[in-house]
Design an enzyme around this catalytic site. Structure first.
Site, PDB file in Angstrom:
ATOM      1  N   THR A 337       0.817  -1.281  -0.072  1.00 16.14           N
ATOM      2  CA  THR A 337       0.083  -0.185   0.150  1.00 16.14           C
ATOM      3  C   THR A 337       0.871   1.154  -0.113  1.00 16.14           C
ATOM      4  O   THR A 337       2.262   1.214   0.270  1.00 16.14           O
ATOM      5  CB  THR A 337      -1.032   0.013   1.324  1.00 16.14           C
ATOM      6  N   CYS A 338       0.131   2.236  -0.158  1.00 17.49           N
ATOM      7  CA  CYS A 338       1.169   3.636  -0.390  1.00 17.49           C
ATOM      8  C   CYS A 338       1.163   4.226   1.120  1.00 17.49           C
ATOM      9  O   CYS A 338       1.589   5.284   1.214  1.00 17.49           O
ATOM     10  CB  CYS A 338       0.249   4.670  -1.281  1.00 17.49           C
ATOM     11  N   ASP A 339       0.785   3.420   2.119  1.00 16.09           N
ATOM     12  CA  ASP A 339       1.113   4.157   3.678  1.00 16.09           C
ATOM     13  C   ASP A 339       2.309   3.573   3.951  1.00 16.09           C
ATOM     14  O   ASP A 339       2.864   2.493   3.712  1.00 16.09           O
ATOM     15  CB  ASP A 339      -0.127   3.365   4.450  1.00 16.09           C
TER      16      ASP A 339
END
Ligand SMILES: *Cc1c(COP(=O)(O)O)cnc(C)c1O
Length: 397
Positions: A337-339
């Site tokens: 994910t982009c987190d």
């Protein structure tokens, strides 16, 4: 998506396979894709038998919560085991498998009326309550339902303390039993959960002794049938850190249980111990980058997926690369994910990996896939259960 391979055990044409071996992991990923959670029902059975051996005479109710998968449930029931349900969804899962409701108890201390009705309609008879409001909900069901009263014993040593959110103070337990008796609700006994992944069994022993006294006091006042003690879960497994083996862990528990009156039926609610070691997570490298002198590998599974247990369950899974080789370089494994918190492990020594290489997480059966999300639209891992019980035809579920 839940996928299962055909059963292999008991089929003389197929020799038993170990699905946790590299060749077999690669084969299963070719067949079912990545990310994958591989459940070995053979290991489910081994864990169940080991705990039964460590706690002779104790009826083991597998708590579905850590891994609510049909193949695990069937494997437990096939061995004569019992089930611990806590939600309407878990009741529906067990019901859909055609399992007898007599094998089940319902242990969520806080339930909506419709949860109680749904479990009763399935045929569950034994429930848990820990406060006056919840006890009163059972007044209308008369003899159709009976209660275990959950008592709280705070456990600062457990990784997950479950006695803060649930359970009544030991000093209030008799008053609660009196309320139940006055409403015509049968109290079968007491239950507790000392917290998951307990460091040692001292809390279990303390709780057993306190509950034995409560049983005796409540019996003296004739407050119910009072023939059951539920010692909950908490039985630990190895992650990156080693824990006590289950036999020595349970030795003080066995000694405490031996002092109970013979008429008391003892049950337990193991979840993690059954499911944890019975599954591995397999993820693939999607891409890589070199940042500040370290290789970063971005996997198709991470903290929002099967590694969610690193956040919610405070577990650290042993991870390894199926690719072997030298030299070993300090590496970072990150989720898809982009987190930025989505990092599985840093400062791991790994050979240089490429896209498509497989990373295996061990002891990933409990509180992993069950709490995964699809954040960023990365799908949860496909689940494949192998070495299923003969007669468990599985299929896509
Ligand atoms: C989560 C839970 C369990 C399982 O606990 P483990 O520590 O995983 O064995 C058992 N009973 C109840 C009521 C639970 O909430």
């Amino acid at each position: 998506m839940l996928l299962q391979t055909p059963p292999t055990e008991g089929d003389p044409a197929l020799k038993p396979i170990d699905p946790f071996q590299p060749d077999e992991i690669r084969r299963l990923v070719r067949e079912f894709g990545s990310p994958l959670l591989i459940i070995d029902c053979g290991r489910v059975r081994t864990q169940y038998r080991k705990l039964r051996g460590a706690l002779p005479g104790v009826d083991l109710h597998y708590a579905l919560k850590p891994l609510p998968h049909p193949a695990v449930v069937r494997a437990i029931v096939e061995l004569g085991g019992w089930l611990d349900l806590a939600t309407t969804g878990e009741v529906q899962l067990v019901q859909s498998l055609g399992i007898a409701s007599q094998r089940c108890i319902h242990t969520h201390p806080i339930k909506r009326e419709r949860d109680i009705r749904n479990a009763l309609e399935f045929g569950v008879r034994l429930f848990v309550a820990d406060n006056p409001d919840e006890v009163r909900k059972f007044r209308r069901y008369g003899q159709r339902a009976a209660l275990l009263l959950r008592v709280s014993f705070r456990s600062t040593g457990a990784v997950c303390d479950l006695s803060r959110k649930f359970g009544c103070d030991p000093e209030d337990a008799i008053e609660l039993a009196r309320l139940a008796a006055s409403l015509g609700v049968d109290v079968r006994g007491f239950s507790f959960h000392v917290g998951s992944q307990a460091a040692d069994s001292l809390k279990h022993v303390e709780a057993i002794e306190a509950c034995a006294a409560l049983l005796a006091n409540a019996r003296r006042e004739r407050l119910g049938t009072l023939d059951t003690l539920d010692i909950g879960g908490g039985f630990p497994i190895d992650y990156l850190q080693h824990t006590l083996d289950i036999r020595p862990f349970c030795a003080p528990i066995r000694a405490a249980l031996a002092r109970l009156p013979k008429r008391v039926r003892v049950i337990a609610e193991p979840g993690r111990y059954i499911a944890g070691p019975a599954a591995i997570g397999v993820a693939s490298v999607m891409g890589r980058a070199r940042r500040e002198g370290h290789w970063w590998y971005y996997l198709d599974d991470g903290l929002y997926g099967s590694y969610s247990g690193q956040l919610y369950d405070h577990a650290r899974y042993p991870v390894e690369s199926l690719r072997q080789g030298e030299p070993l370089l300090p590496s970072v494994l990150a989720g898809p994910t982009c987190d930025s918190i989505d990092v599985i492990a840093e400062n791991l020594m790994l050979p240089q990996l490429k896209a498509g290489d497989l990373i295996v997480g061990r002891a990933m059966g409990a509180y992993t896939w069950a709490s995964a999300s699809e954040f960023n639209f990365f799908p949860r891992a496909t689940v494949v259960a192998v070495n299923r019980t003969p007669g468990d035809t599985g299929g896509v579920e």
